[in-house]
Design an enzyme around this catalytic site. Structure first.
Site, PDB file in Angstrom:
ATOM      1  CG  ASP A   4      42.537  38.766  39.246  1.00  0.00           C
ATOM      2  OD1 ASP A   4      42.508  38.933  40.476  1.00  0.00           O
ATOM      3  OD2 ASP A   4      41.555  38.376  38.596  1.00  0.00           O
ATOM      4  CD  GLU A  19      37.012  44.767  44.533  1.00  0.00           C
ATOM      5  OE1 GLU A  19      37.172  43.539  44.422  1.00  0.00           O
ATOM      6  OE2 GLU A  19      36.942  45.534  43.566  1.00  0.00           O
TER       7      GLU A  19
END
Length: 471
Positions: free
Chosen positions: A255, A438
């Site tokens: 996403d 991340e």
């Protein structure tokens, strides 16, 4: 639902962007009942004074503390990761009244930053590192938490929040339980997981075989990204298919990505729920083989052949339909079975699940090394956009699957080179920032990473886990 996830106050806070991060308000814990907060908000609406709503929210709610940037006093990446586990590990959760957290019976590891709950597919990649350092007990607790959520919520949700419980994430439970000494007790949970992904609303028939796609039972803006979703929909918050596609994109874990878009530069063209993803179906092949193997061990012979045949049938369709010979890559499909043109790193799961034949695997090896490989690791797609799962952004889970896939077909030198570049990127990132992030820019290692709905997060569970597993 709670007052911080629906209703007039929720819409006012999110539409007004009272917080830079839309996730802040939905994760807040009310100090009073919903009825009392609504009464106080009604007084605000009726008042001519129009007090500062954000200040009042501080009186009505406790907000999450997400300050994790305090240095861990580590001199190497490995030292940082070893120390980070304590910071990222949370105790069993018994949420206070009104919280959006879901109860969890065992300790678990959060990704980090804005993400202070359990996330489904993150858990597997985090567990890879935990197993490497002998924390099988924590891995088993994480797996048991996922099964607990499955039993209490009806699915393994995207994350352990009420507002994430209408969708799941890539089905990695079968991979997670393989890390444990005895996966047999999880057989029924794996069967339930499989049933979830072959529900009628989540499948389309291709050559007579049911292939799965992402979906969400809700077609309204995501609570944690309400303002962003409404903006994507041209300012209209009324329920519509676009919101379901956005939610399906969140379920995919990607996403968002040009992989789901008709126009790579326009998020409003998302059609994720109308795509049959190669990675989702490859993971279901692995799930089906795992169920068959465990059923055989458990003496439940009636299950062995049906699940094995499902895996073989799914493999055959993916093998014949998804491979783009001209580009040497496995791609997603339309619901009609027509192959989509976008090339993404998701294609490597065809190697992980042994879907490719030797000729296809050789073509994929060449494409990976010639087109996806960058100085700092692997590109996520071959186009750079404003989305975070595109182009130059490199992600730990995709590197793990790429390396595992290459090794599965004997491409050891290539796997080692990808591994070397990714670990070097992580090491450079730690040297520059004192933390792991991340995601990273693999085209320009050391550059600030961009793209997505929020700032890059530090911590970071799956980066830590994959770094340890590859070291």
């Amino acid at each position: 639902m709670t007052i911080q996830t629906e209703g007039a106050l929720f819409e006012a806070v999110q539409s007004g962007r009272l917080f830079p991060d839309s996730k802040t308000f939905v994760d807040a814990v009310p100090k009073f009942s919903d009825q009392e907060i609504q009464r106080r908000y009604d007084e605000v609406l009726a008042s001519s004074a129009k007090p500062d709503l954000r200040m009042l929210l501080g009186e009505w709610f406790d907000f999450p503390e997400r300050q994790i940037s305090k240095p861990l006093r580590a001199t190497t990446t490995r030292q940082y990761v070893d120390k980070a586990w304590d910071r990222l590990t949370k105790s069993a959760v018994a949420p206070p009244a009104g919280s959006t957290l879901l109860p969890l019976p065992n300790p678990f590891v959060v990704p980090g930053g804005r993400f202070d709950e359990c996330f489904y597919w993150d858990s597997y990649f985090t567990a890879l590192g935990l197993v490497k350092v002998g924390r099988v007990d924590l891995v088993q607790g994480i797996a048991d938490n996922l099964v607990h959520l499955q039993r209490t919520v009806g699915l393994i949700p995207n994350g352990s929040r009420t507002y994430l419980a209408t969708r799941s994430q890539p089905p990695v439970l079968s991979l997670l339980v393989r890390l444990m000494p005895d996966p047999l007790p999880y057989l029924d949970a794996l069967i339930a997981e499989h049933s979830f992904w072959i529900a009628p609303e989540r499948v389309a028939l291709v050559d007579g075989v049911a292939l799965s796609h992402y979906w969400d039972s809700v077609n309204t803006p995501r609570q944690e990204s309400y303002a962003e979703d409404v903006h994507t929909n041209g300012g209209d918050a009324a329920p519509c298919d676009r919101f379901r596609h956005l939610r399906a994109g969140a379920e995919s874990g990607w996403d968002f990505s040009s992989r789901w878009l008709d126009d790579p530069d326009d998020l409003s063209t998302i059609r994720c729920a109308e795509v049959l993803p190669i990675d989702l179906n490859a993971l279901l092949v692995l799930l089906e083989h795992t169920i068959a193997a465990l059923a055989d061990r458990a003496g439940r012979r009636e299950l062995v052949s049906p699940y094995r045949q499902r895996a073989l049938a799914r493999t055959a369709v993916l093998h014949s339909r998804c491979f783009d010979a001209a580009n040497g890559w496995f791609c997603d499909l339309e619901l009609t079975g027509e192959r989509r043109s976008q090339l993404s790193l998701a294609g490597v799961t065809a190697l992980v699940a042994n879907i490719a034949d030797d000729t296809q695997a050789e073509a994929m090896r060449a494409t990976l090394m010639q087109r996806f490989l960058a100085p700092g690791g692997l590109r996520t797609t071959l186009v750079n956009t404003d989305q975070q799962w595109d182009g130059k952004n490199g992600w730990a889970p995709l590197h793990w699957w790429a390396i595992e896939g290459l090794r599965a077909y004997g491409f050891t030198d290539e796997a080692d080179e990808v591994c070397r570049r990714w670990l070097a990127t992580c090491d450079r990132g730690f040297a520059d920032d004192g933390v792991l992030l991340e995601k990273y820019d693999v085209e320009h290692p050391g550059a600030k990473v961009t793209g997505g709905e929020y700032e890059v997060q530090e911590g970071f569970g799956w980066t830590n886990g994959v770094y340890l597993a590859l070291s």
